[in-house]
Design an enzyme around this catalytic site. Structure first.
Site, PDB file in Angstrom:
ATOM      1  N   GLN A  69      47.075   6.562  10.492  1.00 34.88           N
ATOM      2  CA  GLN A  69      46.839   7.654  11.130  1.00 34.88           C
ATOM      3  C   GLN A  69      47.657   8.649  11.071  1.00 34.88           C
ATOM      4  O   GLN A  69      47.491   9.706  10.823  1.00 34.88           O
ATOM      5  CB  GLN A  69      46.743   6.992  12.511  1.00 34.88           C
ATOM      6  CG  GLN A  69      45.979   7.955  13.663  1.00 34.88           C
ATOM      7  CD  GLN A  69      45.513   7.195  14.954  1.00 34.88           C
ATOM      8  OE1 GLN A  69      45.642   6.205  14.955  1.00 34.88           O
ATOM      9  NE2 GLN A  69      45.234   7.900  15.968  1.00 34.88           N
ATOM     10  N   ASP A  70      48.961   8.428  11.458  1.00 37.59           N
ATOM     11  CA  ASP A  70      49.903   9.342  11.541  1.00 37.59           C
ATOM     12  C   ASP A  70      51.340   9.001  10.829  1.00 37.59           C
ATOM     13  O   ASP A  70      51.558   7.908  10.632  1.00 37.59           O
ATOM     14  CB  ASP A  70      50.625   9.489  12.943  1.00 37.59           C
ATOM     15  CG  ASP A  70      50.325  10.825  13.851  1.00 37.59           C
ATOM     16  OD1 ASP A  70      49.428  11.638  13.153  1.00 37.59           O
ATOM     17  OD2 ASP A  70      50.699  11.078  14.775  1.00 37.59           O
ATOM     18  N   PRO A  71      52.020  10.084  10.234  1.00 42.84           N
ATOM     19  CA  PRO A  71      53.350   9.749   9.819  1.00 42.84           C
ATOM     20  C   PRO A  71      54.238   9.086  10.832  1.00 42.84           C
ATOM     21  O   PRO A  71      54.007   9.368  12.070  1.00 42.84           O
ATOM     22  CB  PRO A  71      54.034  10.913   9.129  1.00 42.84           C
ATOM     23  CG  PRO A  71      52.924  11.701   9.067  1.00 42.84           C
ATOM     24  CD  PRO A  71      51.902  11.363  10.269  1.00 42.84           C
TER      25      PRO A  71
ATOM     26  N   GLY B  16      51.458  11.992  17.170  1.00 44.01           N
ATOM     27  CA  GLY B  16      50.163  12.762  17.126  1.00 44.01           C
ATOM     28  C   GLY B  16      50.408  14.095  17.519  1.00 44.01           C
ATOM     29  O   GLY B  16      49.524  14.807  17.762  1.00 44.01           O
TER      30      GLY B  16
END
EC number: 3.2.2.27
Length: 220
Positions: free
Chosen positions: A64-66, A134
């Site tokens: 999803q996100d780093p 996010g």
């Protein structure tokens, strides 16, 4: 727009680079890097693509996100730099590998060795502001990474797509299950790992599928 990305990916994704959303995204990302601490380092934004050319991809794992802590993110989902403590999800990934195929957890959480074997470790969003999970969502990265997944799903065959958690499963909803193997389960996060991630046997199932289709297996 001349984007610094591996040549085979540049060929397949060139139409995206010319779209308005990507120009807007580029300006946003440049502005963020100039004002804040952003992860991963700029030269590693496209690391997943650079380590795993389009025609070499065998497996796609969607994140999803780093990671947003110092020194963690280096452009590969779930992976951390050498010497960085394993995040909880990665601990659970290594636990499942041990249970599934018997391979002990490595000494490093750096998954570059997977990428070099054909595992595209793709986050949906490729950048993040330090300590703000996010923070770069809904700025255009999702459209770009959708395009990458769509190109693989449409132009390649017999790939393995690994979708952990509801977010990844939504992102991979359009993949043709008759043409590729799609493996879905709960996310390896400690919040959900016992709800179906542990015991999913995705690593052996991926290798069985690759082998059945004449590909070499991944050394997990």
């Amino acid at each position: 727009m001349n984007v610094q990305i591996e040549e085979s990916w540049k060929t397949h994704l060139q139409p995206e680079f010319e779209k308005d959303y990507f120009r807007t995204l580029t300006e946003f990302v440049k502005s963020e890097y100039s004002q804040y601490q952003i992860f991963p380092p700029g030269k590693l934004i496209f690391n997943a693509f650079n380590l795993c050319p389009f025609d070499k991809v065998k497996v796609v794992i969607i994140g999803q996100d780093p990671y947003h802590g110092p020194g963690q993110a280096h452009g590969l989902c779930f992976s951390v730099n050498d010497g960085v403590p394993f995040p909880p999800s990665l601990v659970n990934i290594f636990k499942e590998i041990k249970a599934d195929i018997g391979t002990d957890a490595p000494t490093t959480g750096n998954l570059t060795r997977w990428a070099e074997q054909g595992v595209l470790l793709l986050n949906a969003t490729l950048t993040v502001r330090a300590h703000q999970a996010g923070s770069h969502q809904n700025r255009g990265w999702e459209a770009f990474t959708d395009a990458a997944i769509r190109a693989l799903a449409e132009e390649r065959e017999h790939l393995v797509f690994i979708l952990w958690g509801a977010y990844a499963q939504r992102k991979g909803a359009f993949i043709d299950r008759n043409k590729h193997l799609v493996l879905s389960s709960a996310h390896p996060s400690p919040l959900s790992a016992y709800n179906g991630f542990f015991g999913n046997k995705h690593f052996s199932r991926a290798n069985d599928y690759l082998k059945a289709n004449g590909e070499t297996e991944i050394i997990w």
